[in-house]
Design an enzyme around this catalytic site. Structure first.
Site, PDB file in Angstrom:
ATOM      1  CE1 TYR A  50      -8.270   5.882   2.304  1.00 52.63           C
ATOM      2  CE2 TYR A  50      -6.281   7.078   2.669  1.00 52.63           C
ATOM      3  CZ  TYR A  50      -7.482   6.824   2.913  1.00 52.63           C
ATOM      4  OH  TYR A  50      -8.439   7.834   3.658  1.00 52.63           O
ATOM      5  CB  THR A  51      -4.557  -0.954  -1.084  1.00 55.90           C
ATOM      6  OG1 THR A  51      -4.194  -1.597   0.068  1.00 55.90           O
ATOM      7  CG2 THR A  51      -4.026  -1.998  -2.174  1.00 55.90           C
ATOM      8  CG  HIS A 100      -0.104   0.012   2.398  1.00 56.17           C
ATOM      9  ND1 HIS A 100       0.103  -1.298   3.168  1.00 56.17           N
ATOM     10  CD2 HIS A 100       0.286   0.942   3.251  1.00 56.17           C
ATOM     11  CE1 HIS A 100       0.682  -0.794   4.203  1.00 56.17           C
ATOM     12  NE2 HIS A 100       0.939   0.147   4.460  1.00 56.17           N
ATOM     13  CB  CYS A 147      -8.119  -6.495   4.579  1.00 52.63           C
ATOM     14  SG  CYS A 147      -7.700  -4.824   4.848  1.00 52.63           S
TER      15      CYS A 147
END
Length: 277
Positions: free
Chosen positions: A96-97, A79, A251
């Site tokens: 954030y990814t 990320h 996740c």
């Protein structure tokens, strides 16, 4: 006659040699690994070029890279750290990814769910096309190589779908990767499901390698997915059984991650078979 043919043979040989050099140069250009744009130590600014509102609190943000052929350079499953300002002007940094891969050249995209009280959510609510986002990376412990496991089980909740989507895309779009992916994706309502069109597209395009099972806490009247919270029985039914060559990725919100860890332990998945983003 030989004297007339000799110059022609020389010219032909020269043309063949030039063509061969051109082909080799083109191959090397296409196959060489492009240098990524990220810096793990310093924030770099990327311009917002497109913003697409997906729902009342979810939007997709496209940021331009320096050139049309640039790549972000983010390893699969890792990320980036994004820096912004909250509602009182204080600096905030959050991971954030991106939903894009390095096969998406010239840009990267983030799908962001903006929470009312979220500090970084405020920054994304306020950012407009032409503004810049400060980004640093790559970050993360997950490392992926094609075919490192036979199958992945994925347990995602809410915006926790983004690293799962990135990994699934990388696997499925690689013709040399035979890994199978089984995703359980939990949300509160149908409207909360992120990337549903893209996930359904993967399921349709790769029916033998990708399965997705949606779970809703508050489903609509007509619903053929799971209801409530992700249970041990759902995991048993929709994820690969414990084995040395499988891995379960999870996740989601902290309470979900804690509950899923307990379910996996009870079902016989060892710590080596589990990974939490």
């Amino acid at each position: 006659m030989e004297l007339l043919q000799t110059p022609n043979l020389k010219i032909l040989g020269l043309i063949v040699a030039v063509a061969a050099i051109t082909v080799v140069a083109a191959y090397l250009h296409l196959t060489k690994k492009r240098k990524g744009c990220l810096d793990p130590e310093n924030f770099k600014d990327f311009k917002l070029v497109k913003r697409t509102q997906l729902s009342h609190n979810v939007a997709k943000f496209r940021f331009a890279l320096p050139t049309p052929t640039s790549v972000l350079g983010l390893p699969i499953g890792q990320h980036i750290s994004c820096r912004g300002k909250d509602s009182v002007g204080e600096e905030v940094i959050k991971p954030y990814t991106p939903t894009t891969l390095d096969s998406d050249v010239g840009y990267f995209e983030l799908v962001i769910k903006m929470y009312l009280q979220g500090r970084m959510s405020h920054h994304f609510r306020e950012i407009r096309v032409g503004d810049y986002l400060s980004v640093k990376g790559p970050k993360g412990r997950f490392k992926y190589q094609a075919n490192q496991v036979k199958a992945f089980g994925m347990l995602a909740g809410g915006s926790g779908i983004t690293p799962m989507f990135q990994v699934a895309r990388a696997i499925l779009e690689n013709p040399k990767d035979k890994t199978k992916v089984h995703l359980i994706y939990a949300n509160v309502t149908f409207e909360d499901i992120l990337l549903k069109e893209e996930l359904d597209g993967l399921a349709n395009n790769y029916p033998d390698r990708f399965k997705v099972y949606y779970v809703l806490n508050q489903p609509p009247e007509v619903w053929n997915g799971g209801i409530g919270f992700v249970s041990k029985e759902m995991i048993q039914t929709h994820c690969p059984a414990p084995a040395p060559d499988i891995q379960i990725l999870r996740c989601g919100p902290p309470p979900m991650n804690k509950a899923m860890a307990a379910h996996l332990d009870a079902l016989g998945y060892t710590q080596e078979m589990q990974f939490q983003f």
